[in-house]
Design a protein around this motif. Structure first.
Motif, PDB file in Angstrom:
ATOM      1  N   ILE A   1       0.862  -1.182   0.000  1.00  0.00           N
ATOM      2  CA  ILE A   1       0.000   0.000   0.000  1.00  0.00           C
ATOM      3  C   ILE A   1       0.891   1.222   0.000  1.00  0.00           C
ATOM      4  CG2 ILE A   1      -1.591   1.362   1.418  1.00  0.00           C
ATOM      5  CD1 ILE A   1      -2.919  -1.261   2.245  1.00  0.00           C
ATOM      6  N   ARG A   2       0.516   2.197  -0.799  1.00  0.00           N
ATOM      7  CA  ARG A   2       1.382   3.362  -0.888  1.00  0.00           C
ATOM      8  C   ARG A   2       1.221   4.277   0.331  1.00  0.00           C
ATOM      9  NH1 ARG A   2      -1.713   7.896  -2.948  1.00  0.00           N
ATOM     10  NH2 ARG A   2      -3.565   7.269  -4.104  1.00  0.00           N
TER      11      ARG A   2
ATOM     12  N   GLY B   1     -12.368   6.692   5.753  1.00  0.00           N
ATOM     13  CA  GLY B   1     -12.996   6.713   4.433  1.00  0.00           C
ATOM     14  C   GLY B   1     -13.594   5.355   4.092  1.00  0.00           C
TER      15      GLY B   1
ATOM     16  N   VAL C   1     -17.669   4.427   3.683  1.00  0.00           N
ATOM     17  CA  VAL C   1     -18.240   3.803   2.485  1.00  0.00           C
ATOM     18  C   VAL C   1     -19.056   2.567   2.868  1.00  0.00           C
ATOM     19  CG1 VAL C   1     -17.704   2.566   0.359  1.00  0.00           C
ATOM     20  CG2 VAL C   1     -16.479   4.671   0.931  1.00  0.00           C
TER      21      VAL C   1
ATOM     22  N   GLU D   1     -15.831  -5.624  -4.261  1.00  0.00           N
ATOM     23  CA  GLU D   1     -15.889  -4.423  -5.082  1.00  0.00           C
ATOM     24  C   GLU D   1     -15.371  -3.203  -4.323  1.00  0.00           C
ATOM     25  OE1 GLU D   1     -19.559  -3.955  -7.233  1.00  0.00           O
ATOM     26  OE2 GLU D   1     -19.196  -1.794  -7.388  1.00  0.00           O
TER      27      GLU D   1
ATOM     28  N   SER E   1     -11.705  -3.478  -3.846  1.00  0.00           N
ATOM     29  CA  SER E   1     -11.068  -3.277  -5.131  1.00  0.00           C
ATOM     30  C   SER E   1     -10.945  -1.793  -5.477  1.00  0.00           C
ATOM     31  CB  SER E   1     -11.873  -4.016  -6.211  1.00  0.00           C
ATOM     32  OG  SER E   1     -11.436  -3.653  -7.489  1.00  0.00           O
ATOM     33  N   VAL E   2     -12.033  -1.063  -5.304  1.00  0.00           N
ATOM     34  CA  VAL E   2     -11.978   0.365  -5.591  1.00  0.00           C
ATOM     35  C   VAL E   2     -10.959   1.051  -4.693  1.00  0.00           C
ATOM     36  CG1 VAL E   2     -13.251   2.544  -5.461  1.00  0.00           C
ATOM     37  CG2 VAL E   2     -14.298   0.536  -6.521  1.00  0.00           C
ATOM     38  N   PHE E   3     -10.939   0.633  -3.439  1.00  0.00           N
ATOM     39  CA  PHE E   3      -9.991   1.262  -2.527  1.00  0.00           C
ATOM     40  C   PHE E   3      -8.542   0.963  -2.879  1.00  0.00           C
ATOM     41  CE2 PHE E   3     -10.760   3.862   1.171  1.00  0.00           C
ATOM     42  CZ  PHE E   3     -12.090   4.118   0.990  1.00  0.00           C
ATOM     43  N   PHE E   4      -8.316  -0.218  -3.414  1.00  0.00           N
ATOM     44  CA  PHE E   4      -6.940  -0.586  -3.732  1.00  0.00           C
ATOM     45  C   PHE E   4      -6.509  -0.078  -5.116  1.00  0.00           C
ATOM     46  CE2 PHE E   4      -6.666  -4.449  -0.743  1.00  0.00           C
ATOM     47  CZ  PHE E   4      -6.404  -3.586   0.298  1.00  0.00           C
ATOM     48  N   TYR E   5      -7.405  -0.238  -6.072  1.00  0.00           N
ATOM     49  CA  TYR E   5      -6.983   0.054  -7.447  1.00  0.00           C
ATOM     50  C   TYR E   5      -7.655   1.277  -8.048  1.00  0.00           C
ATOM     51  CZ  TYR E   5      -5.661  -4.751  -6.460  1.00  0.00           C
ATOM     52  OH  TYR E   5      -5.151  -5.858  -5.858  1.00  0.00           O
ATOM     53  N   GLY E   6      -8.612   1.832  -7.354  1.00  0.00           N
ATOM     54  CA  GLY E   6      -9.276   3.031  -7.862  1.00  0.00           C
ATOM     55  C   GLY E   6     -10.272   2.715  -8.965  1.00  0.00           C
ATOM     56  N   VAL E   7     -11.000   3.740  -9.338  1.00  0.00           N
ATOM     57  CA  VAL E   7     -11.964   3.562 -10.415  1.00  0.00           C
ATOM     58  C   VAL E   7     -11.347   3.983 -11.759  1.00  0.00           C
ATOM     59  CG1 VAL E   7     -13.997   3.857  -8.971  1.00  0.00           C
ATOM     60  CG2 VAL E   7     -12.930   5.850 -10.049  1.00  0.00           C
ATOM     61  N   GLY E   8     -10.143   4.492 -11.667  1.00  0.00           N
ATOM     62  CA  GLY E   8      -9.485   4.941 -12.900  1.00  0.00           C
ATOM     63  C   GLY E   8      -9.173   3.764 -13.820  1.00  0.00           C
ATOM     64  N   GLN E   9      -9.127   4.053 -15.083  1.00  0.00           N
ATOM     65  CA  GLN E   9      -8.841   3.016 -16.091  1.00  0.00           C
ATOM     66  C   GLN E   9      -7.367   2.686 -16.083  1.00  0.00           C
ATOM     67  OE1 GLN E   9     -10.204   0.569 -17.369  1.00  0.00           O
ATOM     68  NE2 GLN E   9     -11.572   1.523 -18.869  1.00  0.00           N
TER      69      GLN E   9
ATOM     70  N   SER F   1     -19.974   9.773   0.676  1.00  0.00           N
ATOM     71  CA  SER F   1     -19.846   9.401   2.088  1.00  0.00           C
ATOM     72  C   SER F   1     -18.465   9.749   2.617  1.00  0.00           C
ATOM     73  CB  SER F   1     -20.125   7.912   2.281  1.00  0.00           C
ATOM     74  OG  SER F   1     -19.049   7.133   1.800  1.00  0.00           O
TER      75      SER F   1
ATOM     76  N   PHE G   1      -9.700   7.777  -5.076  1.00  0.00           N
ATOM     77  CA  PHE G   1     -10.825   7.196  -5.802  1.00  0.00           C
ATOM     78  C   PHE G   1     -10.428   6.781  -7.221  1.00  0.00           C
ATOM     79  CE2 PHE G   1     -15.160   6.538  -4.579  1.00  0.00           C
ATOM     80  CZ  PHE G   1     -15.046   6.762  -3.225  1.00  0.00           C
ATOM     81  N   PHE G   2      -9.500   7.478  -7.789  1.00  0.00           N
ATOM     82  CA  PHE G   2      -9.117   7.148  -9.164  1.00  0.00           C
ATOM     83  C   PHE G   2      -8.041   6.076  -9.240  1.00  0.00           C
ATOM     84  CE2 PHE G   2     -10.511  11.394 -11.218  1.00  0.00           C
ATOM     85  CZ  PHE G   2     -11.816  10.922 -11.188  1.00  0.00           C
ATOM     86  N   TYR G   3      -7.064   6.218  -8.363  1.00  0.00           N
ATOM     87  CA  TYR G   3      -5.918   5.319  -8.501  1.00  0.00           C
ATOM     88  C   TYR G   3      -5.782   4.308  -7.367  1.00  0.00           C
ATOM     89  CZ  TYR G   3      -5.124   9.253 -11.569  1.00  0.00           C
ATOM     90  OH  TYR G   3      -5.300  10.225 -12.493  1.00  0.00           O
ATOM     91  N   GLY G   4      -6.588   4.443  -6.356  1.00  0.00           N
ATOM     92  CA  GLY G   4      -6.532   3.480  -5.262  1.00  0.00           C
ATOM     93  C   GLY G   4      -5.363   3.742  -4.323  1.00  0.00           C
ATOM     94  N   VAL G   5      -5.379   2.994  -3.231  1.00  0.00           N
ATOM     95  CA  VAL G   5      -4.279   3.110  -2.282  1.00  0.00           C
ATOM     96  C   VAL G   5      -3.216   2.053  -2.558  1.00  0.00           C
ATOM     97  CG1 VAL G   5      -5.646   4.144  -0.445  1.00  0.00           C
ATOM     98  CG2 VAL G   5      -5.450   1.638  -0.611  1.00  0.00           C
TER      99      VAL G   5
ATOM    100  N   GLN H   1      -0.232  -0.070  -4.241  1.00  0.00           N
ATOM    101  CA  GLN H   1       1.072   0.370  -4.754  1.00  0.00           C
ATOM    102  C   GLN H   1       1.138   0.188  -6.272  1.00  0.00           C
ATOM    103  OE1 GLN H   1       3.198   2.449  -4.047  1.00  0.00           O
ATOM    104  NE2 GLN H   1       4.335   1.458  -2.388  1.00  0.00           N
TER     105      GLN H   1
END
Lengths: 227, 227, 227, 227
Positions: free
Chosen positions: C181-182, C192, C196, C216, C219-227, D195, D221-225, D227
DNA sequence: GATGAATGAGTATTCATTCAT
DNA sequence: TATGAATGAATACTCATTCAT
């Protein structure tokens, strides 16, 4: 006869001590229209408290008698306790004023005492029921407290009593100074005289002729029952 | 001196009036094992009632102090009210007995009164807290009743007081008959004397030397405070 | 697949994390006869509080449902507030225990988070109504206080939440240390994630497949919603 | 840098998004004399509601602060509930307008989200106390209702929230269409983002630099936490 | 005899809203 | 328009007493 000369007259606003007329004012005497409900509540409270005592008197019963809403009571009085206190205060103020006036006159100490005893008897007789309730609640003095009243409120009442009895004490002291009363513990004597007055009233031992009873009490205190 | 001859002694079971020893029995004095719980409850009740007053004393607090179960209280006493009454009765019986004994002696009326006043002062001083509570509850006399006690129970207590004060009255009457006390309303005088005694006790105006206070009270009643 | 390997199972007493079985005990699990009324009250309170919230739930309604007397409630619980707290405590204890167990396992941080999110979702879904009420009351945090709860009680609840969220934070920190985790503010991230989870539950956005939702979110928390 | 190019500025009436100035009007902005009392009441209500919450705020306190009569409040507002609603509506309208403006610009979705998050953070930070109260009351959503608000009123508030969150959702959808955001449940994601924003504000996790916090949230939200 | 779990009657107080002036 | 006196619904908690064991 000096005694018979004391044809004093007592009502709510004026008291005659021989030729001396003592006038005193009452708080809230003028009932404006807006004070209407307040008066109704006070009068109803007087009746209910006198009949039931403080604890067993309910606000519901008071408003039923006053023909008012429950909230109205709390618009005028912060709570039941303060409603009761208002009742006591409004009634005792003129009484305390008279006593104070008498104490300030230039009458001989014995005559002062006699006059004061009479005022006491008259006042407590007139307000026997409510004061019985008050004293009922004040018995807790000093103990962990088994009164319905708050500590602060109790202290206020106690102070009123102490002040009132203090007036008697001052006159006794005056008598000692003037040589008409022998050396004694004026505090004890004042409390003793006060206790006799209250007992006479509450035991219904005050005859129709209040003056006669006052004279008798005073006489015993001055000359004793000894032959 | 006659006064100083009255080196009386008072404890729970015996009282000396000069050389005369008055012995009196106490109910329930012998605690059989089965009466153990009963005594524990009574003792705990004495403490709690004295401290909290009747209304605010809770059965829960009493059983906690008595180390017993709640049901047990109701095995021995029909209710909280009767538990209180038992307490009063057991303590006042020997006291009333002594007063009665004194009244029956052949002493001069003034000496009787003096002795009785002393016994009163001693007894009420010893039991001030509990009797304060009792009197607190009895103030309702005559009114619709704002006491925690039932009408019947109140009547019982009132009767005890009337009987006790009656003993004083009889002695005053005796004094009148013997010509040492002037004509007066003996009922009023007896109540007056009683009220002074009670007031002195409850207002903590009784000094360490009970006898001296008794003498002073008696003296004022006989000879007055007048010079 | 690691994800699918997580065929965990959750009920009140046991939870499987893959092959690892976590057992936890519940307080007051054994209802003796004497605890009968207590349980009835707790169950009724659960229903009423869930339905009406804390303030609008009345003790009368609870006892009606529990088929018991009003006094009985107060034999077991000091007041309405503590009754509510007991409900929360008894339910959250095992939940907090599981979370704690998961946090202590040797699983990789991401798997821990995923497992914890699932437990969160499951627990809050099961107890949505009561916890909605709890959070409703706790919103007053920091303000002059518009909660029905006492300050002390609120602090207890807040502490429970802080401790629980703290477990998430610790795992995030673990992930940072292990380089998965960064660098980030773990406190903010933990709050946060928690927010959620709660939002999903209260907005009914958790599907029937809790695991899928947990995956899900994680996943969003780890990898984000970005493409 | 595009990010740094977003030197937006926000106050009650104007907001700059880079070079684009967005102006929005406020209802009731011009206080005619006759609207004087109304404004005083609204301002007082804002203070009292923020401080005490809805339930514990009293009309008495509001009129005391507004220096007006109780009846006057009811001349302008049908009841306490609608007074509160008016407060919310007047404050949120310009906020919703800005969000809407941003959503309508031709900015890239990520930049829109970032800008919207910032506006959210700023607005909720500015109005934290009152919105905390609002959300406190809205927790009852769906339940039989333990809110102080009527069902209808609650629905109005909920709709405002839904509409606002819907703006976020639309932008997420836009991102998916444009291929910068991966396929996901945009409703869930929008609620999730919302939220987090609210949690950050209410837990005082928003630093002085609102923009930095907005960037951080958006970034996670875009890139996740991960690494 | 001893116990204690269960019971329920009884009451002060707050505060939003109305309406006559 | 502005006012404020009047209103009444709504609710937690205590504690003496009972009775089954």
């Amino acid at each position: 006869m000096i005694d018979s000369a004391w044809a004093s007259f007592y009502n709510d606003n004026v008291m005659y001590l021989g030729e001396v007329m003592i006038i005193y004012s009452r708080e809230n005497e003028i009932s404006t229209d807006s004070q209407n409900k307040r008066q109704q509540i006070l009068e109803a409270a007087y009746v209910v408290f006198s009949r039931k005592g403080f604890h067993r008197a309910t606000v519901d019963e008071i408003i039923a008698l006053a023909d008012t809403g429950k909230g109205t009571v709390y618009n005028y009085f912060v709570n039941k306790e303060q409603l009761f206190y208002t009742l006591i205060k409004e009634r005792s103020t003129p009484f305390e004023q008279i006593l104070s006036e008498i104490a300030k006159t230039g009458l001989p100490p014995l005559d002062k005492i006699r006059a004061m005893v009479k005022v006491f008897l008259q006042f407590y007789s007139d307000n026997a029921d409510l004061w019985r309730v008050l004293m009922h609640e004040l018995r807790g003095l000093g103990s962990e407290g088994y009164s319905s009243f708050s500590e602060e409120q109790q202290e206020k009442y106690q102070q009123r009593f102490r002040d009132t009895i203090g007036l008697l004490q001052v006159v006794f002291q005056e008598g000692i100074t003037q040589g008409v009363i022998r050396e004694c513990d004026t505090n004890r004597v004042a409390y003793g005289l006060f206790s006799v007055i209250v007992m006479m009233v509450f035991q219904h031992l005050v005859g129709d002729d209040v003056e006669a009873t006052a004279n008798e009490i005073t006489s015993v205190f001055f000359y004793g029952v000894g032959q």
